[in-house]
Design a protein around this motif. Structure first.
Motif, PDB file in Angstrom:
ATOM      1  N   PRO A 177       0.837  -1.284  -0.075  1.00 56.99           N
ATOM      2  CA  PRO A 177       0.004  -0.040   0.049  1.00 56.99           C
ATOM      3  C   PRO A 177       0.778   1.157  -0.031  1.00 56.99           C
ATOM      4  O   PRO A 177       1.990   1.172   0.631  1.00 56.99           O
ATOM      5  CB  PRO A 177      -0.699  -0.127   1.302  1.00 56.99           C
ATOM      6  CG  PRO A 177      -0.558  -1.634   1.892  1.00 56.99           C
ATOM      7  CD  PRO A 177       0.540  -2.121   1.133  1.00 56.99           C
ATOM      8  N   GLY A 178       0.426   2.224  -0.662  1.00 54.14           N
ATOM      9  CA  GLY A 178       1.261   3.495  -0.649  1.00 54.14           C
ATOM     10  C   GLY A 178       0.344   4.713  -0.261  1.00 54.14           C
ATOM     11  O   GLY A 178      -0.718   4.664  -0.150  1.00 54.14           O
ATOM     12  N   ILE A 179       1.001   5.871  -0.213  1.00 54.31           N
ATOM     13  CA  ILE A 179       0.380   6.976   0.019  1.00 54.31           C
ATOM     14  C   ILE A 179      -0.347   7.511  -0.984  1.00 54.31           C
ATOM     15  O   ILE A 179       0.127   7.537  -2.263  1.00 54.31           O
ATOM     16  CB  ILE A 179       1.558   8.101   0.357  1.00 54.31           C
ATOM     17  CG1 ILE A 179       2.321   7.691   1.532  1.00 54.31           C
ATOM     18  CG2 ILE A 179       1.079   9.490   0.658  1.00 54.31           C
ATOM     19  CD1 ILE A 179       3.628   8.315   1.973  1.00 54.31           C
ATOM     20  N   THR A 180      -1.613   7.768  -0.704  1.00 58.70           N
ATOM     21  CA  THR A 180      -2.455   8.580  -1.885  1.00 58.70           C
ATOM     22  C   THR A 180      -2.801   9.891  -1.825  1.00 58.70           C
ATOM     23  O   THR A 180      -3.453  10.423  -2.724  1.00 58.70           O
ATOM     24  CB  THR A 180      -3.848   7.503  -1.655  1.00 58.70           C
ATOM     25  OG1 THR A 180      -4.492   8.129  -0.471  1.00 58.70           O
ATOM     26  CG2 THR A 180      -3.517   6.039  -1.622  1.00 58.70           C
ATOM     27  N   GLY A 181      -2.404  10.683  -0.899  1.00 57.47           N
ATOM     28  CA  GLY A 181      -2.610  12.106  -0.777  1.00 57.47           C
ATOM     29  C   GLY A 181      -2.340  12.794   0.491  1.00 57.47           C
ATOM     30  O   GLY A 181      -1.572  12.128   1.456  1.00 57.47           O
ATOM     31  N   SER A 182      -2.715  13.831   0.774  1.00 60.26           N
ATOM     32  CA  SER A 182      -2.480  14.460   1.987  1.00 60.26           C
ATOM     33  C   SER A 182      -3.690  15.056   2.418  1.00 60.26           C
ATOM     34  O   SER A 182      -4.795  15.509   1.797  1.00 60.26           O
ATOM     35  CB  SER A 182      -1.440  15.683   2.077  1.00 60.26           C
ATOM     36  OG  SER A 182      -1.809  16.820   1.243  1.00 60.26           O
ATOM     37  N   HIS A 183      -4.041  15.140   3.778  1.00 56.55           N
ATOM     38  CA  HIS A 183      -5.455  15.409   4.391  1.00 56.55           C
ATOM     39  C   HIS A 183      -5.207  16.921   5.240  1.00 56.55           C
ATOM     40  O   HIS A 183      -5.816  17.814   5.001  1.00 56.55           O
ATOM     41  CB  HIS A 183      -5.887  14.751   5.323  1.00 56.55           C
ATOM     42  CG  HIS A 183      -7.084  14.953   5.841  1.00 56.55           C
ATOM     43  ND1 HIS A 183      -7.339  15.543   7.124  1.00 56.55           N
ATOM     44  CD2 HIS A 183      -8.301  14.982   5.211  1.00 56.55           C
ATOM     45  CE1 HIS A 183      -8.573  15.838   7.403  1.00 56.55           C
ATOM     46  NE2 HIS A 183      -9.297  15.562   6.151  1.00 56.55           N
TER      47      HIS A 183
END
Length: 152
Positions: free
Chosen positions: A2-8
């Motif tokens: 699994p990878g990083i998909t964005g920032s919140h």
């Protein structure tokens, strides 16, 4: 994997949520999404302080979906410190502007505490741009960056 998909969001702990909202909302113009008090067990587990209670606010940063979160810990109380930009663990939030000199004058007139005047970036990939740091009422560093004009 699994990878990083964005920032919140980016979060800062503050001494006084009302004073911080006055700065980030009223001086910088960020949009307040909500405020709330967090007393739930899950929160204390996430932050590693069982029983933690915070007053929280979420503000929308312009130009995207990233948010700024502010926490005032009611329990346990924190200790005030002001790291220098060179201290490990120091962090800052960088915000974009298209007219840094004018924004600097506007914010300074509203009482913002800057580290310097806007600085012309004279080398590297951002040559021709401008940058400046200010400190919020908690000593948190905020950078304002004006990208260089390209293709002119």
């Amino acid at each position: 994997m699994p990878g990083i998909t964005g920032s919140h969001h980016t979060s800062f702990t503050v001494a006084d949520l009302d004073a911080s909202l006055a700065f980030f909302r009223d001086v910088l113009g960020l949009e307040l999404v909500f405020t709330r008090e967090v007393r739930d067990d899950y929160f204390g587990q996430i932050v590693g302080h069982p029983g933690a209670i915070v007053k929280a606010a979420l503000l929308r940063l312009p130009g995207g979906s990233h948010h700024l979160e502010l926490f005032q810990y009611l329990t346990p109380p924190g200790q005030v410190h002001e790291p220098r930009p060179c201290d490990p663990g120091s962090a800052h939030l960088a915000l974009l502007t298209d007219d840094l000199p004018t924004l600097y004058d506007h914010l300074r007139a509203r009482g913002a505490s800057f580290v310097s005047k806007p600085v012309l970036i004279s080398a590297g990939p951002n040559r021709g741009g401008y940058g400046v740091y200010l400190r919020d009422p908690n000593g948190i560093l905020i950078e304002f960056f004006q990208a260089p004009k390209r293709g002119q």
